[in-house]
Motif scaffolding. Structure first.
Motif, PDB file in Angstrom:
ATOM      1  N   TRP A 109       0.836  -1.210   0.000  1.00 52.50           N
ATOM      2  CA  TRP A 109       0.000   0.000   0.000  1.00 52.50           C
ATOM      3  C   TRP A 109       0.873   1.263   0.000  1.00 52.50           C
ATOM      4  O   TRP A 109       0.667   2.184  -0.793  1.00 52.50           O
ATOM      5  N   SER A 110       1.877   1.271   0.882  1.00 53.98           N
ATOM      6  CA  SER A 110       2.763   2.444   0.965  1.00 53.98           C
ATOM      7  C   SER A 110       3.454   2.662  -0.371  1.00 53.98           C
ATOM      8  O   SER A 110       3.633   3.797  -0.830  1.00 53.98           O
ATOM      9  N   ASN A 111       3.845   1.570  -0.985  1.00 55.95           N
ATOM     10  CA  ASN A 111       4.514   1.653  -2.267  1.00 55.95           C
ATOM     11  C   ASN A 111       3.616   2.272  -3.341  1.00 55.95           C
ATOM     12  O   ASN A 111       4.054   3.104  -4.134  1.00 55.95           O
ATOM     13  N   LEU A 112       2.354   1.845  -3.332  1.00 60.62           N
ATOM     14  CA  LEU A 112       1.409   2.389  -4.319  1.00 60.62           C
ATOM     15  C   LEU A 112       1.245   3.895  -4.114  1.00 60.62           C
ATOM     16  O   LEU A 112       1.209   4.666  -5.070  1.00 60.62           O
ATOM     17  N   LEU A 113       1.168   4.304  -2.857  1.00 65.82           N
ATOM     18  CA  LEU A 113       0.998   5.730  -2.598  1.00 65.82           C
ATOM     19  C   LEU A 113       2.249   6.524  -2.936  1.00 65.82           C
ATOM     20  O   LEU A 113       2.175   7.638  -3.444  1.00 65.82           O
ATOM     21  N   ALA A 114       3.402   5.913  -2.684  1.00 65.56           N
ATOM     22  CA  ALA A 114       4.649   6.581  -3.057  1.00 65.56           C
ATOM     23  C   ALA A 114       4.682   6.759  -4.572  1.00 65.56           C
ATOM     24  O   ALA A 114       5.053   7.816  -5.091  1.00 65.56           O
ATOM     25  N   ARG A 115       4.228   5.742  -5.274  1.00 66.65           N
ATOM     26  CA  ARG A 115       4.164   5.806  -6.740  1.00 66.65           C
ATOM     27  C   ARG A 115       3.269   6.969  -7.179  1.00 66.65           C
ATOM     28  O   ARG A 115       3.606   7.739  -8.074  1.00 66.65           O
ATOM     29  N   CYS A 116       2.117   7.098  -6.530  1.00 65.80           N
ATOM     30  CA  CYS A 116       1.172   8.182  -6.866  1.00 65.80           C
ATOM     31  C   CYS A 116       1.812   9.555  -6.664  1.00 65.80           C
ATOM     32  O   CYS A 116       1.756  10.431  -7.523  1.00 65.80           O
ATOM     33  N   MET A 117       2.409   9.727  -5.496  1.00 62.28           N
ATOM     34  CA  MET A 117       2.941  11.050  -5.150  1.00 62.28           C
ATOM     35  C   MET A 117       4.134  11.397  -6.031  1.00 62.28           C
ATOM     36  O   MET A 117       4.287  12.528  -6.488  1.00 62.28           O
ATOM     37  N   ASN A 130       0.156  16.590   5.985  1.00 68.00           N
ATOM     38  CA  ASN A 130      -0.974  15.682   5.810  1.00 68.00           C
ATOM     39  C   ASN A 130      -2.136  16.157   6.676  1.00 68.00           C
ATOM     40  O   ASN A 130      -2.146  15.979   7.888  1.00 68.00           O
ATOM     41  N   MET A 131      -3.116  16.770   6.018  1.00 69.81           N
ATOM     42  CA  MET A 131      -4.222  17.388   6.750  1.00 69.81           C
ATOM     43  C   MET A 131      -5.442  16.466   6.835  1.00 69.81           C
ATOM     44  O   MET A 131      -6.578  16.938   6.876  1.00 69.81           O
ATOM     45  N   MET A 132      -5.185  15.174   6.859  1.00 70.64           N
ATOM     46  CA  MET A 132      -6.274  14.198   6.969  1.00 70.64           C
ATOM     47  C   MET A 132      -6.224  13.589   8.357  1.00 70.64           C
ATOM     48  O   MET A 132      -5.151  13.469   8.945  1.00 70.64           O
ATOM     49  N   SER A 133      -7.376  13.120   8.804  1.00 69.79           N
ATOM     50  CA  SER A 133      -7.399  12.610  10.163  1.00 69.79           C
ATOM     51  C   SER A 133      -6.595  11.302  10.279  1.00 69.79           C
ATOM     52  O   SER A 133      -6.678  10.426   9.429  1.00 69.79           O
ATOM     53  N   TYR A 134      -5.778  11.243  11.298  1.00 64.10           N
ATOM     54  CA  TYR A 134      -4.982  10.038  11.580  1.00 64.10           C
ATOM     55  C   TYR A 134      -5.840   9.136  12.467  1.00 64.10           C
ATOM     56  O   TYR A 134      -6.596   9.622  13.295  1.00 64.10           O
ATOM     57  N   GLY A 135      -5.679   7.853  12.294  1.00 67.38           N
ATOM     58  CA  GLY A 135      -6.473   6.944  13.110  1.00 67.38           C
ATOM     59  C   GLY A 135      -7.107   5.903  12.220  1.00 67.38           C
ATOM     60  O   GLY A 135      -6.487   5.436  11.268  1.00 67.38           O
ATOM     61  N   LEU A 136      -8.349   5.594  12.507  1.00 70.13           N
ATOM     62  CA  LEU A 136      -9.024   4.540  11.742  1.00 70.13           C
ATOM     63  C   LEU A 136      -9.170   4.894  10.267  1.00 70.13           C
ATOM     64  O   LEU A 136      -9.101   4.038   9.394  1.00 70.13           O
ATOM     65  N   PHE A 137      -9.389   6.165   9.991  1.00 71.79           N
ATOM     66  CA  PHE A 137      -9.525   6.629   8.612  1.00 71.79           C
ATOM     67  C   PHE A 137      -8.195   6.398   7.874  1.00 71.79           C
ATOM     68  O   PHE A 137      -7.122   6.628   8.416  1.00 71.79           O
ATOM     69  N   THR A 138      -8.301   5.947   6.611  1.00 72.08           N
ATOM     70  CA  THR A 138      -7.090   5.542   5.883  1.00 72.08           C
ATOM     71  C   THR A 138      -6.263   6.707   5.322  1.00 72.08           C
ATOM     72  O   THR A 138      -5.101   6.527   4.979  1.00 72.08           O
ATOM     73  N   GLY A 139      -6.881   7.889   5.225  1.00 76.66           N
ATOM     74  CA  GLY A 139      -6.205   9.018   4.579  1.00 76.66           C
ATOM     75  C   GLY A 139      -4.991   9.521   5.351  1.00 76.66           C
ATOM     76  O   GLY A 139      -4.043  10.037   4.766  1.00 76.66           O
ATOM     77  N   GLY A 140      -5.014   9.364   6.663  1.00 77.10           N
ATOM     78  CA  GLY A 140      -3.905   9.852   7.479  1.00 77.10           C
ATOM     79  C   GLY A 140      -2.691   8.939   7.371  1.00 77.10           C
ATOM     80  O   GLY A 140      -1.702   9.258   6.697  1.00 77.10           O
ATOM     81  N   LEU A 141      -2.780   7.780   8.003  1.00 79.45           N
ATOM     82  CA  LEU A 141      -1.627   6.866   8.036  1.00 79.45           C
ATOM     83  C   LEU A 141      -1.230   6.364   6.644  1.00 79.45           C
ATOM     84  O   LEU A 141      -0.049   6.174   6.364  1.00 79.45           O
ATOM     85  N   GLY A 142      -2.214   6.172   5.762  1.00 82.36           N
ATOM     86  CA  GLY A 142      -1.911   5.682   4.406  1.00 82.36           C
ATOM     87  C   GLY A 142      -0.923   6.606   3.713  1.00 82.36           C
ATOM     88  O   GLY A 142       0.170   6.189   3.296  1.00 82.36           O
ATOM     89  N   PHE A 143      -1.272   7.864   3.625  1.00 78.14           N
ATOM     90  CA  PHE A 143      -0.400   8.837   2.970  1.00 78.14           C
ATOM     91  C   PHE A 143       0.910   9.025   3.737  1.00 78.14           C
ATOM     92  O   PHE A 143       1.957   9.249   3.156  1.00 78.14           O
ATOM     93  N   HIS A 144       0.803   8.944   5.046  1.00 79.85           N
ATOM     94  CA  HIS A 144       1.996   9.136   5.871  1.00 79.85           C
ATOM     95  C   HIS A 144       3.090   8.127   5.486  1.00 79.85           C
ATOM     96  O   HIS A 144       4.230   8.489   5.225  1.00 79.85           O
ATOM     97  N   TYR A 145       2.694   6.868   5.426  1.00 78.90           N
ATOM     98  CA  TYR A 145       3.666   5.818   5.096  1.00 78.90           C
ATOM     99  C   TYR A 145       4.177   5.959   3.660  1.00 78.90           C
ATOM    100  O   TYR A 145       5.348   5.697   3.387  1.00 78.90           O
ATOM    101  N   GLY A 146       3.297   6.388   2.758  1.00 73.60           N
ATOM    102  CA  GLY A 146       3.709   6.582   1.365  1.00 73.60           C
ATOM    103  C   GLY A 146       4.740   7.697   1.252  1.00 73.60           C
ATOM    104  O   GLY A 146       5.773   7.562   0.598  1.00 73.60           O
ATOM    105  N   ALA A 147       4.455   8.806   1.937  1.00 70.60           N
ATOM    106  CA  ALA A 147       5.353   9.964   1.863  1.00 70.60           C
ATOM    107  C   ALA A 147       6.705   9.647   2.500  1.00 70.60           C
ATOM    108  O   ALA A 147       7.755  10.114   2.056  1.00 70.60           O
ATOM    109  N   GLU A 148       6.668   8.805   3.530  1.00 69.39           N
ATOM    110  CA  GLU A 148       7.906   8.413   4.191  1.00 69.39           C
ATOM    111  C   GLU A 148       8.784   7.603   3.246  1.00 69.39           C
ATOM    112  O   GLU A 148      10.002   7.723   3.244  1.00 69.39           O
ATOM    113  N   LYS A 149       8.152   6.783   2.417  1.00 65.00           N
ATOM    114  CA  LYS A 149       8.906   5.997   1.422  1.00 65.00           C
ATOM    115  C   LYS A 149       9.646   6.915   0.471  1.00 65.00           C
ATOM    116  O   LYS A 149      10.775   6.642   0.071  1.00 65.00           O
TER     117      LYS A 149
END
Ligand code: ADP
Ligand code: ZN
Length: 432
Positions: A109-117, A130-149
């Protein structure tokens, strides 16, 4: 480097071969879940049913209701101790569904998001807020891990707290943001209130707009206000979250990552595939997930495949921006209306502000639609007197678009309540 050239530009035949292999593996994995195990036995389905990609059509669809009925663990396909993360949908249309990930799922998943960005031009040197809510919602942590890659500096700001968002942007020289489109517009009113010029006083050059449907006009409005480029980001928690489909620099449709998702577009009524390029409901089978793979998941999102190849050279097909969910459709006096049609018209009219709300009422068997529209401050400060002219124009334009005459109420900027999450566009009082 997250320009995965060998995958993003591979020959179609090779991609299909990869999809077929991954599809077989997926069928093998899903069988281990309680839900699919039982279903496959009943229907006598299994890997041997798959000889070519089209054979996916032998399998039944999976719906959000199926997920809800087998809550919480009925769909997991690995022993529970292999799971490392749980997320859930936002619950926009009912009880939230839960989704589970293994460590490999998170990596893919992180890889796919890194690819997108990376595709849009984000790099290691960028500062990503990252102005999305962190927690259960996927927009926070999902993008976070992608951007870290990618290696960018991440500011995990989370959602809301607009003044702090603006301060973070200015203090740390944010260059890229991830934001819900309705919130991006709301934020512009806060910039105004603080008398901060977002173009001059921030370094933001790019925004990822995701999580809710928005029109091309809305994107343009956001780009015009801020002077940055805004890219459409699509995903749903059942298919990881964001990172399913994303715009490239061409900004003409979103590449859907077909090495990870097998795509079908169906007629939501007949459930048959639509002709190439025609609009219908997006259905996806995950091709790489381990924790909770899903087969023929009905997203309820309406879109179409854009025919032809993209000048950027990526071979993964593009889907058009989402028109709305099948269950967003309003039926008023027998006419079908999507909130996006209202948005599209409103965003074209000068003087219209940043938010609107559709209210449906029933008065003695007569259905009524009221559209509350926020308008520019100028109209309320007395600078402009033509309030009634604007109101009439809105009524006229909406009537031409949706074919019924709505009542239009003009209201002050920021007077329609706006939360941190996905915007609510329709309040239906007819159901009581
Ligand atoms: P929920 O379905 O409860 O809102 P999710 O957080 O999983 O939960 O949201 C996924 C849904 O959000 C998608 O199915 C789609 O309807 C909507 N969505 C996400 N991104 C976009 C986008 N870029 N454009 C339009 N709709 C989007
Ligand atoms: Zn492209």
């Amino acid at each position: 480097m997250y320009w995965e050239k060998s995958i993003e530009t591979m020959k179609r035949a090779k991609l299909q071969e990869l999809q077929l292999n991954r599809l077989k593996e997926t069928i093998g994995r899903t069988k281990k879940s309680f839900y699919y195990g039982k279903l496959f036995k009943e229907k006598k389905l299994g890997i041997s049913a798959i000889k070519k990609l089209k054979d996916i059509e032998k399998f039944p669809f999976t719906t959000k209701d199926d997920l809800r009925e087998h809550w919480p663990y009925g769909f997991i396909a690995v022993p529970k101790e292999e799971l490392v993360r749980m997320h859930s949908s936002s619950g926009t249309t009912g009880r939230a569904t839960v989704v589970f990930h293994t460590i490999k799922d998170i990596a893919v998943w992180s890889n796919l998001l890194a690819r997108c960005m990376y595709m849009t031009g984000m790099r290691k040197r960028d500062v990503f807020q990252n102005m999305m809510s962190y927690g259960l919602f996927t927009g926070g942590l999902g993008f976070h891990y992608g951007a870290e890659k990618i290696g960018a500096l991440i500011i995990p700001a989370g959602a809301g707290n607009s003044k702090r968002q603006i301060q973070l942007m200015r203090d740390f020289g944010t260059t890229v943001i991830h934001v819900i489109p309705s919130y991006a517009l709301h934020l512009s009113t806060v910039f105004e209130e603080l008398k901060i010029n977002s173009r001059r006083d921030t370094k933001v050059k790019m925004a990822f707009l995701g999580a809710e449907p928005h029109t091309e006009k809305m994107r343009k409005k956001i780009e015009d206000i801020y002077g940055y480029k805004a890219f459409n980001s699509y995903g749903l928690s059942e298919m990881n979250g964001p990172g399913v489909a994303f715009e490239c620099p061409e900004q003409n449709g979103m590449h859907i990552w077909e090495d990870s998702f097998l795509v079908e577009i169906i007629n939501p009524k007949t459930l048959q595939p639509v002709a190439d390029g025609e609009e219908g409901e997006l259905v996806m089978t995950s091709l790489q997930r381990e924790g909770m793979p899903l087969i023929r998941y009905r997203t309820k999102d309406l879109t179409r495949i854009i025919p032809g190849t993209c000048p950027c050279g990526r071979i993964h097909r593009r889907i058009e921006r989402i028109k709305g969910r099948t269950d967003d459709m309003i039926i008023l006096k027998g006419v079908n209306i999507f909130p996006m049609q209202v948005e599209k018209k409103l965003m074209e009219i000068p003087g219209v502000g940043t938010n609107f709300l559709i209210i449906l009422d029933r008065e003695e068997f007569n259905d009524m639609m009221t559209v509350k529209v926020e308008v520019d401050k100028k109209y309320f400060s007395g600078e402009i007197k033509q309030m009634e002219t604007l109101r009439k124009k809105i009524v006229e334009e909406l009537k031409n678009e949706i074919l019924v005459t709505p009542k239009v109420d003009l209201v002050e900027p920021d007077s329609i309540p706006k939360g941190e999450g996905k915007v609510v566009r329709v309040v239906d009082n007819r159901k009581e």
